[in-house]
Enzyme design. Sequence first.
Site, PDB file in Angstrom:
ATOM      1  N   HIS A 107       0.842  -1.210   0.000  1.00 51.65           N
ATOM      2  CA  HIS A 107       0.000   0.000   0.000  1.00 51.65           C
ATOM      3  C   HIS A 107       0.876   1.259   0.000  1.00 51.65           C
ATOM      4  CE1 HIS A 107      -2.804  -2.842   2.310  1.00 51.65           C
ATOM      5  NE2 HIS A 107      -3.542  -2.495   1.283  1.00 51.65           N
TER       6      HIS A 107
ATOM      7  N   SER B  29       0.152  -8.834   1.489  1.00 51.33           N
ATOM      8  CA  SER B  29      -1.306  -8.796   1.557  1.00 51.33           C
ATOM      9  C   SER B  29      -1.712  -8.616   3.012  1.00 51.33           C
ATOM     10  CB  SER B  29      -1.883 -10.118   1.026  1.00 51.33           C
ATOM     11  OG  SER B  29      -3.232 -10.236   1.408  1.00 51.33           O
TER      12      SER B  29
END
Length: 280
Positions: A37, A185
């Site tokens: 991210h 993840s």
Amino acid sequence: MITIASIAALKAALKQAKDKGQSIGFVPTMGALHEGHLELMRRAKKENGLLVVSIFVNPIQFNNKEDLDKYPRVPEADSKLLESVNCDILFAPEVEEMYPEPDTSDYDFGALGGVMEGAFRPGHFNGVAIVVRKLFEITEPDKAYFGEKDFQQLAIIQQLVKMLNLPVQIVPCAIVREADGLAMSSRNMRLTVEERRVAPKIFQILTKAVSLKNVLSPAEMRHWVWEQLSAEKAFRLDYVEISDDRLLQPVEHWNDAPGAVIFIALFLGQVRLIDNMRIF
Ligand code: AMP
């Protein structure tokens, strides 16, 4: 960084920035942030005047209630990471704010929506499209950043933007991996120690498969990957596909598609993992 939960307050803050001529870079997420991210955010910050990140665990994109209930939520840790990339605005709405009424929109993504995640997670991409459209309409970003980790999602968003003529540029970003190759993840934190030890085999098998592209046909490569993954007892496979990089349809001959990507989805214990790797 300011944290905003209401749509009206976000719009007011963004109007100020737009009036000053600042461009808006937007990164939608479901939180439990990691380096994958953060890479999207660093890029968005570099390319725009203002970085807006949303954290919203979108209930309507989960086709499995347990997955939704167990989805990691770590707001304090997320805020610290957002500060570290100089995020300007965090938009973190409640479900009622985003869905005062159920949104019954029904999108048809054609062939793209019917394969892989579209086939194994019914309704998933419709839920993604509904929330991303809402977020785009609220934020009106100049550019929005999406990871190739979710390659099919990225293709769906690109199709959505074209279908609806949305005035936003979609920026694809490369997959960020752990040192041992496991694609980062939020769900990885739910793996047990033993599962985490096994998980990098996905990357190892995909890497080896891609290196065999000059000796294996697409069908042979798909079969080889299926066999290799199946040999690991802890993996329960959903799919292995070799597809073109546009509509993500199965490739029969390497010459048929300008770009080909190998995709996998599997369960490791309770956790469903997806990964992909470009072949050509
Ligand atoms: P999520 O919070 O899982 O919905 O992801 C938010 C955005 O981050 C999506 O565009 C994802 O594709 C992207 N993303 C998640 N993991 C990674 C990764 N390992 N590398 C690159 N992008 C990622």
